[in-house]
Enzyme design. Structure first.
Site, PDB file in Angstrom:
ATOM      1  N   PHE A  95       0.859  -1.179   0.000  1.00  0.00           N
ATOM      2  CA  PHE A  95       0.000   0.000   0.000  1.00  0.00           C
ATOM      3  C   PHE A  95       0.896   1.228   0.000  1.00  0.00           C
ATOM      4  O   PHE A  95       1.578   1.518   0.982  1.00  0.00           O
ATOM      5  CB  PHE A  95      -0.942   0.055   1.200  1.00  0.00           C
ATOM      6  N   ASP A 121       9.582   2.999   1.755  1.00  0.00           N
ATOM      7  CA  ASP A 121       8.383   3.769   2.081  1.00  0.00           C
ATOM      8  C   ASP A 121       8.163   3.667   3.592  1.00  0.00           C
ATOM      9  O   ASP A 121       7.593   2.708   4.090  1.00  0.00           O
ATOM     10  CB  ASP A 121       7.182   3.227   1.307  1.00  0.00           C
ATOM     11  N   LYS A 123       2.887  11.561   6.920  1.00  0.00           N
ATOM     12  CA  LYS A 123       2.079  11.350   8.113  1.00  0.00           C
ATOM     13  C   LYS A 123       2.656  12.039   9.340  1.00  0.00           C
ATOM     14  O   LYS A 123       2.435  13.226   9.539  1.00  0.00           O
ATOM     15  CB  LYS A 123       1.857   9.855   8.322  1.00  0.00           C
TER      16      LYS A 123
END
Length: 401
Positions: free
Chosen positions: A141, A226, A255
């Site tokens: 994801f 990531d 984030k």
């Protein structure tokens, strides 16, 4: 209808149904707790998918944002501003890298990484134009843009959004043999999550990240990590790659970098990699804006103390010990994760992940399901041990039925 019901009905009527939120309407929040419009308090065990690592309304971050709001919030990159150089310098130092390319969202960081790897492949490695390949892992994801879903294996993310962007090879996560077999002279990068979050907090086999590092060096391929969810303290280290002593060629961050205050993301790498860009080839109106830089600088300062990483490690050990006690007793099949991050596979006969999340919501604990009967637990790193234990007791009660 109650205030909650009215708010949910209005949202359902006037917003696209691209999310299926739990039926709670948050009005205020502080630390690890959120309060809804009816005045009910909930323990946040999701932390905005790690965007709220430092808790809701963290005073240091709010004060940094407020001070910057009084000065200047946006200039665009058409001009320099007085927070930009410090942000890039401090973030590069935190990562042990040289250069930073700031964006806003995690998906933008991934898109930027794809463009960067391709340009590096053509200008530095000498791959023929239009032939660059990037290897990714199944069940990944990395976002939901058109390019990113082109290398997703999740039918929900992909269905009805084609045609898809070419240039990606998908191999099983954790399988170095398959990765090696997929590499060709046109491979420019390997893009993976050090821990797969959306897939259920999947931790790769021991030695996998080190093996990826060795393989990419051997084949002159960029290793792109990531760390948008796994990075910045969540796993008990600043970066999840550190658990195997690995430094990739490129970190993707987001984030928590914005402290739950503003969206901030970044690609961090060497001058040899990010130096391939020329003016006009990539950019963002809001990327690296003064407000974002001010908040992110405070995040970096907080991480530099090591306090949050240590807290995630210590409370994470406690979390995983307590969750481990639930396995093998007919209620939990497996627990995975690192630090204050766990994927919990509930026995399917007890309910789907969504149903378990709803039952926990009724007991004032907020988590999020993922595929099947799996729930994810990722509280803010500032959560108190007593609050964490209380949340775990609510999970035990739900599993007891």
């Amino acid at each position: 209808m109650s205030t909650t019901e009215n708010a949910i009905a209005s949202a359902e009527a006037h917003s696209a149904h691209n999310y299926h939120p739990l039926p709670v309407v948050v009005a205020t929040a502080d630390g690890a707790w959120m309060t809804d419009v009816e005045g009910r308090r909930y323990l946040d065990m999701l932390a905005g998918y790690s965007a709220l690592n430092f808790g809701h309304g963290n005073r240091r971050l709010i004060d940094a944002a407020r001070a910057q709001l009084e000065r200047v919030t946006l200039t665009s990159r058409a001009f320099h501003h007085d927070r930009f150089a410090d942000f890039c310098t401090r973030l590069a130092e935190l990562c042990g890298m040289e250069m930073v390319l700031p964006m806003n969202t995690g998906a933008e960081a991934v898109e930027t990484a794809v463009k960067t790897a391709r340009k590096w492949g053509y200008r530095v490695k000498g791959v023929p134009d239009g032939m660059a390949k990037i290897i990714v892992a199944a069940d990944n994801f990395h976002g939901r843009t058109t390019t990113v879903i082109s290398f997703s294996t999740d039918p929900e993310a992909r269905a009805d959004f084609g045609p898809y962007t070419p240039g990606f090879e998908i191999v099983p996560y954790g399988d170095l043999t398959a990765m090696r077999a997929a590499m060709t002279e046109n491979t420019v990068a390997v893009l993976i999550e050090p821990i797969q979050g959306e897939a259920g907090v999947l931790v790769p086999p021991p030695g996998y990240l080190a093996g990826v590092r060795d393989l990419t060096r051997e084949r002159d391929v960029l290793f792109i990590a990531d760390e948008i969810q796994s990075g910045l303290g969540r796993t008990g280290k600043t970066f999840a790659c550190e658990h195997e002593g690995v430094v990739p060629d490129m970190y993707l961050l987001g984030k928590a970098l914005g402290g739950g205050v503003v969206p901030v993301s970044a690609v961090v790498s060497s001058a040899a990699v990010l130096g391939v860009y020329r003016p006009g080839e990539h950019g963002s109106t809001f990327g690296g804006n003064p407000l974002a830089c001010a908040v992110a600088l405070e995040v970096i300062a907080m991480l530099n103390t090591g306090e949050y990483q240590q807290r995630a490690a210590e409370l994470g050990d406690h979390l995983h010990h307590e969750l481990g006690l639930l396995t093998g007793g007919g209620s939990v099949q497996a627990v995975r994760g690192r630090g204050l991050w766990a994927g919990v596979d509930i026995e399917p006969e007890l309910g789907t992940g969504r149903e378990i999340s709803e039952k926990l919501m009724e007991r004032r604990v907020l988590v999020k399901d993922t595929h099947g009967s799996t729930i994810r637990i990722a509280p803010p790193l500032v959560i108190g041990k007593e609050d964490l234990d209380w949340g775990l007791e609510q999970l035990r009660e739900v599993l007891r039925g």
